[in-house]
Scaffold this motif. Structure first.
Motif, PDB file in Angstrom:
ATOM      1  N   SER A   7      25.365  24.251 -38.279  1.00 36.09           N
ATOM      2  CA  SER A   7      26.300  23.850 -39.333  1.00 36.09           C
ATOM      3  C   SER A   7      26.245  22.340 -39.526  1.00 36.09           C
ATOM      4  O   SER A   7      26.171  21.592 -38.549  1.00 36.09           O
ATOM      5  CB  SER A   7      27.725  24.278 -38.969  1.00 36.09           C
ATOM      6  OG  SER A   7      28.640  23.905 -39.973  1.00 36.09           O
ATOM      7  N   VAL A   8      26.282  21.914 -40.772  1.00 36.77           N
ATOM      8  CA  VAL A   8      26.142  20.491 -41.103  1.00 36.77           C
ATOM      9  C   VAL A   8      27.304  20.056 -41.989  1.00 36.77           C
ATOM     10  O   VAL A   8      27.632  20.720 -42.969  1.00 36.77           O
ATOM     11  CB  VAL A   8      24.808  20.211 -41.832  1.00 36.77           C
ATOM     12  CG1 VAL A   8      24.661  18.726 -42.130  1.00 36.77           C
ATOM     13  CG2 VAL A   8      23.628  20.721 -41.019  1.00 36.77           C
ATOM     14  N   ALA A   9      27.900  18.932 -41.636  1.00 39.82           N
ATOM     15  CA  ALA A   9      28.940  18.318 -42.468  1.00 39.82           C
ATOM     16  C   ALA A   9      28.359  17.068 -43.122  1.00 39.82           C
ATOM     17  O   ALA A   9      27.630  16.309 -42.478  1.00 39.82           O
ATOM     18  CB  ALA A   9      30.160  17.959 -41.632  1.00 39.82           C
ATOM     19  N   MET A  10      28.665  16.875 -44.381  1.00 42.29           N
ATOM     20  CA  MET A  10      28.194  15.674 -45.073  1.00 42.29           C
ATOM     21  C   MET A  10      29.255  15.196 -46.039  1.00 42.29           C
ATOM     22  O   MET A  10      30.090  15.973 -46.519  1.00 42.29           O
ATOM     23  CB  MET A  10      26.878  15.948 -45.809  1.00 42.29           C
ATOM     24  CG  MET A  10      26.975  16.941 -46.940  1.00 42.29           C
ATOM     25  SD  MET A  10      25.425  17.035 -47.886  1.00 42.29           S
ATOM     26  CE  MET A  10      24.265  17.514 -46.627  1.00 42.29           C
ATOM     27  N   GLU A  11      29.224  13.891 -46.296  1.00 40.73           N
ATOM     28  CA  GLU A  11      30.176  13.306 -47.216  1.00 40.73           C
ATOM     29  C   GLU A  11      29.713  13.516 -48.650  1.00 40.73           C
ATOM     30  O   GLU A  11      28.530  13.376 -48.961  1.00 40.73           O
ATOM     31  CB  GLU A  11      30.327  11.806 -46.935  1.00 40.73           C
ATOM     32  CG  GLU A  11      30.908  11.491 -45.569  1.00 40.73           C
ATOM     33  CD  GLU A  11      30.977  10.004 -45.308  1.00 40.73           C
ATOM     34  OE1 GLU A  11      30.447   9.251 -46.135  1.00 40.73           O
ATOM     35  OE2 GLU A  11      31.550   9.608 -44.293  1.00 40.73           O
ATOM     36  N   SER A  12      30.662  13.846 -49.509  1.00 41.59           N
ATOM     37  CA  SER A  12      30.347  14.071 -50.921  1.00 41.59           C
ATOM     38  C   SER A  12      30.387  12.746 -51.663  1.00 41.59           C
ATOM     39  O   SER A  12      31.327  12.431 -52.379  1.00 41.59           O
ATOM     40  CB  SER A  12      31.343  15.057 -51.532  1.00 41.59           C
ATOM     41  OG  SER A  12      32.672  14.637 -51.292  1.00 41.59           O
ATOM     42  N   THR A  13      29.340  11.943 -51.457  1.00 42.31           N
ATOM     43  CA  THR A  13      29.258  10.603 -52.048  1.00 42.31           C
ATOM     44  C   THR A  13      28.464  10.661 -53.351  1.00 42.31           C
ATOM     45  O   THR A  13      27.268  10.942 -53.337  1.00 42.31           O
ATOM     46  CB  THR A  13      28.581   9.622 -51.078  1.00 42.31           C
ATOM     47  OG1 THR A  13      29.270   9.665 -49.826  1.00 42.31           O
ATOM     48  CG2 THR A  13      28.604   8.219 -51.622  1.00 42.31           C
ATOM     49  N   GLY A  14      29.132  10.366 -54.481  1.00 41.94           N
ATOM     50  CA  GLY A  14      28.449  10.363 -55.780  1.00 41.94           C
ATOM     51  C   GLY A  14      27.706  11.662 -56.020  1.00 41.94           C
ATOM     52  O   GLY A  14      28.248  12.756 -55.847  1.00 41.94           O
ATOM     53  N   VAL A  15      26.434  11.546 -56.406  1.00 42.31           N
ATOM     54  CA  VAL A  15      25.575  12.725 -56.583  1.00 42.31           C
ATOM     55  C   VAL A  15      24.437  12.732 -55.570  1.00 42.31           C
ATOM     56  O   VAL A  15      23.565  13.598 -55.617  1.00 42.31           O
ATOM     57  CB  VAL A  15      24.997  12.768 -58.019  1.00 42.31           C
ATOM     58  CG1 VAL A  15      26.100  12.934 -59.036  1.00 42.31           C
ATOM     59  CG2 VAL A  15      24.176  11.515 -58.315  1.00 42.31           C
TER      60      VAL A  15
END
Length: 210
Positions: A67-75
């Motif tokens: 499982s991977v978490a990532m920040e929703s930065t721009g596009v």
């Protein structure tokens, strides 16, 4: 004799997601973090080109990531999100402001490591992300909306040009982009100037008489 006061210790946070990883999204490079217990290099930088993202997915797989978490930065997150999903990872989008404001972070911990740590504790809440089919449909609808807006602007340009040439078609035809209006405009552009010929282009559904 005074009774001793009991000290209440906060319970330790347990890891609930062993295969947790995280990506700190950037425009030129992404910083990825995995469990430091499985490698001597738990944080690594990757480029943003397509082959770099596939290398990122392979690196995650080699370290047991699920499982991977990532920040929703721009596009910038979209290509990474889609490629990681294609490789079978569960991917969640996290609001960057929420993740960085969680108390307890050490100053020497990178954004990616901190995000991975929070994800391993199961305290991150993912943002809504529609399925691939719905995302495609939304893209089509947005594109259609843009084209309609562009068309409205061009129609205004046409009306202004006609008014400047004193061709007051809007007094006769309610919609210059309709069948009658476009036939007349195309004929004028082609060089036709005979009023009877132009009037003959009237469609039977046009309310104005010939």
């Amino acid at each position: 004799m005074m009774a001793k006061q009991k000290t209440h210790r906060s319970p330790a946070i347990e890891t609930v997601n062993i295969g947790a990883a995280a990506v700190d999204i950037g425009s030129r490079e992404h910083m990825a973090a995995v469990n430091p217990d499985v490698t001597d290099t738990p944080v690594r930088a990757f480029g943003t080109f397509t082959h770099d993202l596939h290398d990122l997915a392979d690196w995650f797989k080699s370290h047991g990531v699920t499982s991977v978490a990532m920040e929703s930065t721009g596009v910038y997150w979209i290509p990474a999100y889609e490629i990681l999903e294609q490789h079978g990872f569960e991917v969640i989008l996290v609001n960057a402001r929420y993740a960085k404001n969680v108390p307890g972070r050490k100053t020497d911990v990178s954004d990616a490591s901190w995000l991975r740590q929070l994800h391993s504790y199961g305290v991150l809440r993912g943002s809504f992300r529609p399925s691939a089919e719905i995302a495609t449909l939304r893209a089509y609808l947005r594109q259609r909306e843009r084209l309609v807006e562009y068309a409205a602007a061009h129609i205004q340009h046409m009306q202004k040009a006609l008014m400047e040439m004193n061709l007051q078609m809007h007094h006769v035809v309610s919609d210059i982009t309709g069948i009658t209006g476009m036939k007349i405009i195309r004929a004028i552009v082609a060089g036709e100037r005979d009023l009877d010929v132009l009037a003959a282009y009237r469609n039977v559904r046009c309310k104005a008489s010939t």
